[in-house]
Enzyme design. Structure first.
Site, short mmCIF file in Angstrom:
data_model
loop_
_atom_site.label_atom_id
_atom_site.label_comp_id
_atom_site.label_asym_id
_atom_site.label_seq_id
_atom_site.Cartn_x
_atom_site.Cartn_y
_atom_site.Cartn_z
CG ASP A 51 -2.19 0.92 0.97
OD1 ASP A 51 -2.46 1.16 -0.13
OD2 ASP A 51 -2.91 0.93 1.96
N GLY A 52 0.32 2.39 -0.58
CA GLY A 52 0.99 3.35 -0.47
C GLY A 52 1.60 4.17 -1.88
CG ASN A 53 2.45 1.49 -5.12
OD1 ASN A 53 3.38 1.27 -4.35
ND2 ASN A 53 1.88 0.31 -5.83
CG HIS A 101 0.49 1.78 -9.23
ND1 HIS A 101 0.17 1.30 -8.15
CD2 HIS A 101 -0.51 2.29 -9.75
CE1 HIS A 101 -0.99 1.84 -7.76
NE2 HIS A 101 -1.62 2.46 -8.77
CD GLU A 114 -12.89 -5.48 -2.16
OE1 GLU A 114 -11.43 -5.97 -1.98
OE2 GLU A 114 -13.61 -6.43 -1.66
CD1 TRP A 134 -12.16 -6.27 -9.90
CD2 TRP A 134 -11.24 -5.54 -11.91
NE1 TRP A 134 -11.49 -7.06 -10.48
CE2 TRP A 134 -10.93 -6.69 -11.51
CE3 TRP A 134 -10.72 -4.72 -12.90
CZ2 TRP A 134 -10.02 -7.72 -12.48
CZ3 TRP A 134 -9.83 -5.54 -13.78
CH2 TRP A 134 -9.53 -6.80 -13.61
CG LEU A 182 10.04 -16.80 -2.01
CD1 LEU A 182 9.81 -16.87 -0.51
CD2 LEU A 182 10.54 -15.35 -2.59
CB SER A 208 -7.59 -4.17 2.98
OG SER A 208 -7.66 -2.89 3.44
CD GLU A 232 2.55 -12.14 16.56
OE1 GLU A 232 2.59 -10.93 16.91
OE2 GLU A 232 1.95 -13.28 17.21
#
Ligand code: FPP
Length: 216
Positions: A2-4, A19, A49, A51, A113, A172, A183
């Protein structure tokens, strides 16, 4: 991640620039988590959401996703990363699905990974889908284990740590069932600025916690 948007706004740039800048921390986190032998990294890249954002931004984000997948496939392979995706993938543009399928196939034999991308993902929908799957199989009652096994994340461990950037104190609609005992770590840092040092700080904080899973 979040925060772009706010990162870009603070610099007087269009949201897309935020982004685009958000791809570099994705690369860094994949490399760092691989080095640290973290088994699974799930990135919330696009929610059901999302969209509702302006059409231009959605189009830009989808373009960026397929571009980044194509450009980063080699880096992912070099780092022995295996790729998976959760969400309603059939609702994504064909260009993203094609790139996703191609990259998943290319990386399928890797053993490092597991990078799991949440795309067109919503946790409530995931739970509803799981319940409907079990109903379709004729179940009259189910256990928690059976529900876990019917989620998109079947076979993956529940997350130990959830990191949320940009200071938002919300979940969210992210992995609601799976994060029951995770956590939580919230940092004010906007995603494009999230670096290895921020990841290490989150992990150190996590290591200092006592996990009790409801016990004493
Ligand atoms: C949330 O910031 C971020 C997104 C909705 C998009 C995240 C996607 C990327 C970083 C693209 C690259 C991803 C991969 C996996 C290659 P926001 O727009 O909600 O920011 P704001 O809350 O400040 O407006």
């Amino acid at each position: 991640m979040d925060g772009n948007g706010r990162w870009a706004q603070a610099k007087g740039l269009p949201r897309l620039a935020g982004h685009k800048a958000g791809v570099e921390p994705v690369r860094e986190m994949v490399k760092a988590c691989s080095e640290l032998k973290i088994p699974v990294l799930t990135l919330y890249a696009f929610s059901t959401e999302n969209w509702a954002r302006p059409q231009d931004e959605v189009t830009d984000l989808m373009g960026l996703l397929s571009f980044a997948l194509r450009r980063e496939a080699e880096m992912l392979h070099k780092n022995h990363v295996r790729l998976s995706a959760i969400g309603h993938l059939e609702g994504l543009p064909q260009s993203v699905r094609t790139e996703l399928e191609r990259t998943i196939e290319r990386l399928k034999d890797n053993t490092g990974l597991r990078l799991n991308l949440a795309l067109n993902y919503g946790a409530r929908q995931e739970i509803v889908d799981a319940v409907n799957r079990l109903i379709a199989e004729g179940r009259k009652s189910i256990s928690a284990e059976e529900l876990s096994g019917a989620l998109y994340t079947a076979g993956l461990p529940d997350p130990d740590l959830v990191i949320r950037t940009s200071g938002e104190m919300r979940v969210s609609n992210f992995l609601l069932w799976q994060i029951a005992y995770s956590e939580l770590y919230v940092t004010p840092v906007f995603w494009p600025d999230f670096s290895r040092e921020h990841l290490y700080a989150a992990l150190a904080d996590y290591q200092s916690r006592q996990r009790r899973f409801g016990r004493l």
